[in-house]
Write a protein that holds these residues in place. Structure first.
Motif, PDB file in Angstrom:
ATOM      1  N   UNK A 205       0.616  -1.499  -0.047  1.00 23.20           N
ATOM      2  CA  UNK A 205       0.038   0.097  -0.513  1.00 23.20           C
ATOM      3  C   UNK A 205       0.735   1.240  -0.155  1.00 23.20           C
ATOM      4  N   UNK A 206       0.683   2.395  -0.346  1.00 26.08           N
ATOM      5  CA  UNK A 206       1.163   3.687  -0.223  1.00 26.08           C
ATOM      6  C   UNK A 206       0.439   4.476   1.168  1.00 26.08           C
ATOM      7  N   UNK A 207       0.994   4.513   1.550  1.00 26.74           N
ATOM      8  CA  UNK A 207       0.987   5.032   2.617  1.00 26.74           C
ATOM      9  C   UNK A 207       0.278   7.182   2.356  1.00 26.74           C
ATOM     10  N   UNK A 208      -0.123   7.668   2.640  1.00 25.87           N
ATOM     11  CA  UNK A 208      -0.637   8.704   2.787  1.00 25.87           C
ATOM     12  C   UNK A 208      -1.060  10.261   3.832  1.00 25.87           C
ATOM     13  N   UNK A 209       0.312  10.588   3.940  1.00 28.60           N
ATOM     14  CA  UNK A 209      -0.328  11.292   5.555  1.00 28.60           C
ATOM     15  C   UNK A 209      -0.652  13.391   5.285  1.00 28.60           C
ATOM     16  N   UNK A 210      -0.406  13.429   6.424  1.00 27.91           N
ATOM     17  CA  UNK A 210      -0.912  14.991   5.700  1.00 27.91           C
ATOM     18  C   UNK A 210       0.367  16.383   5.858  1.00 27.91           C
ATOM     19  N   UNK A 211      -0.069  17.059   4.672  1.00 24.11           N
ATOM     20  CA  UNK A 211       1.020  18.444   4.964  1.00 24.11           C
ATOM     21  C   UNK A 211       0.902  19.255   5.815  1.00 24.11           C
ATOM     22  N   UNK A 212       1.236  19.947   6.309  1.00 28.37           N
ATOM     23  CA  UNK A 212       1.191  20.858   7.436  1.00 28.37           C
ATOM     24  C   UNK A 212       0.171  22.180   6.018  1.00 28.37           C
ATOM     25  N   UNK A 213       0.250  23.356   6.818  1.00 25.52           N
ATOM     26  CA  UNK A 213      -1.204  24.245   5.308  1.00 25.52           C
ATOM     27  C   UNK A 213      -0.506  25.149   4.688  1.00 25.52           C
ATOM     28  N   UNK A 214       1.318  25.052   5.472  1.00 22.67           N
ATOM     29  CA  UNK A 214       2.225  26.004   4.131  1.00 22.67           C
ATOM     30  C   UNK A 214       2.682  25.363   2.728  1.00 22.67           C
TER      31      UNK A 214
END
Length: 238
Positions: A205-214
């Motif tokens: 699987x490809x893990x997907x995280x979150x980037x910060x707002x900037x």
């Protein structure tokens, strides 16, 4: 052309090509969306806005079948919580996730998803449990296999197990999807740790995280991976 070039006042001659405006959706809440613009989706939409030959399986809490953003695009799915063919969303999470990925764009309704034309397969494996939206691993495992066997080639899993729990059946299901040509994308987790949730931790699987707002770094709440050679991506998620 040759006649023009013989004129001493003419430096060069070239075609007068057509200049096209970058596609900007007419959805009323598009101005509130920073994510698609941040990943250059409008540039991609100039090339393609998706294909109805692709089936995206959203394995989650189901999808609100009455939602206008998915009109004419839902294909038959399954409800592994109640064991029927009506995977109606009862906690909103699945509909929210599906909207980010595939809300119909340029339809003067709501927001614009990334893919405007893919078929969307709702599969319900979690439900409103009062304090959370959750469900059994067996349902998630069955949902992945169902999606593959019914034509899904992209599978979204915005769900996960604690890194301290190992579920071999879930790992086998993700491997089954991979071996049958389905791309599996799974949430890295939202508790800021350095270990991925399962199934995001799977090598299939490809893990997907979150980037910060900037978009300068990973969001503080987003899990990351210390696994050797494990790859993951981040996307706007704040």
């Amino acid at each position: 052309r040759l006649e023009l070039l013989e004129n001493p006042d003419v430096r060069y001659v070239e075609r007068d090509y057509v200049v096209e405006a970058q596609l900007t959706p007419n959805d009323p809440r598009w101005p509130e969306q920073y994510g698609p613009a941040a990943v250059n989706a409008p540039d991609a939409w100039d090339i393609t806005t998706g294909s109805n030959a692709v089936i995206l399986a959203v394995i989650d809490s189901g999808i609100d079948a009455r939602h206008r953003e998915f009109f004419g695009r839902l294909v038959s799915g399954y409800d592994f919580v109640q064991g029927d063919n009506t995977p109606q969303d009862d906690c909103g999470h699945g509909t929210h996730v599906a909207g980010i990925a595939a809300a119909t764009g340029n339809n003067r309704v709501g927001v614009a998803g990334i893919d405007w034309h893919s078929k969307v397969m709702p599969i319900r494996v979690i439900s409103d449990m009062g304090s959370s939206c959750s469900g059994a691993v067996s349902g998630l495992t069955s949902g992945i296999i169902y999606a593959v066997q019914h034509g899904a080639r992209v599978i979204n899993l915005s769900v996960g197990l604690s890194p301290d729990i190992s579920a071999q059946a879930l790992e086998d299901a993700v491997q089954f999807a991979y071996q049958h040509g389905a791309a599996v994308f799974a949430a890295s987790g939202n508790n800021g740790g350095n270990r991925l949730l399962q199934p995001a931790a799977s090598q299939y699987a490809m893990a997907v995280g979150s980037a910060n707002r900037g978009l300068t770094d990973k969001a503080s709440f987003s899990n990351s991976s210390e696994q050797n050679l494990k790859r993951m991506v981040v996307a706007p998620g704040v």
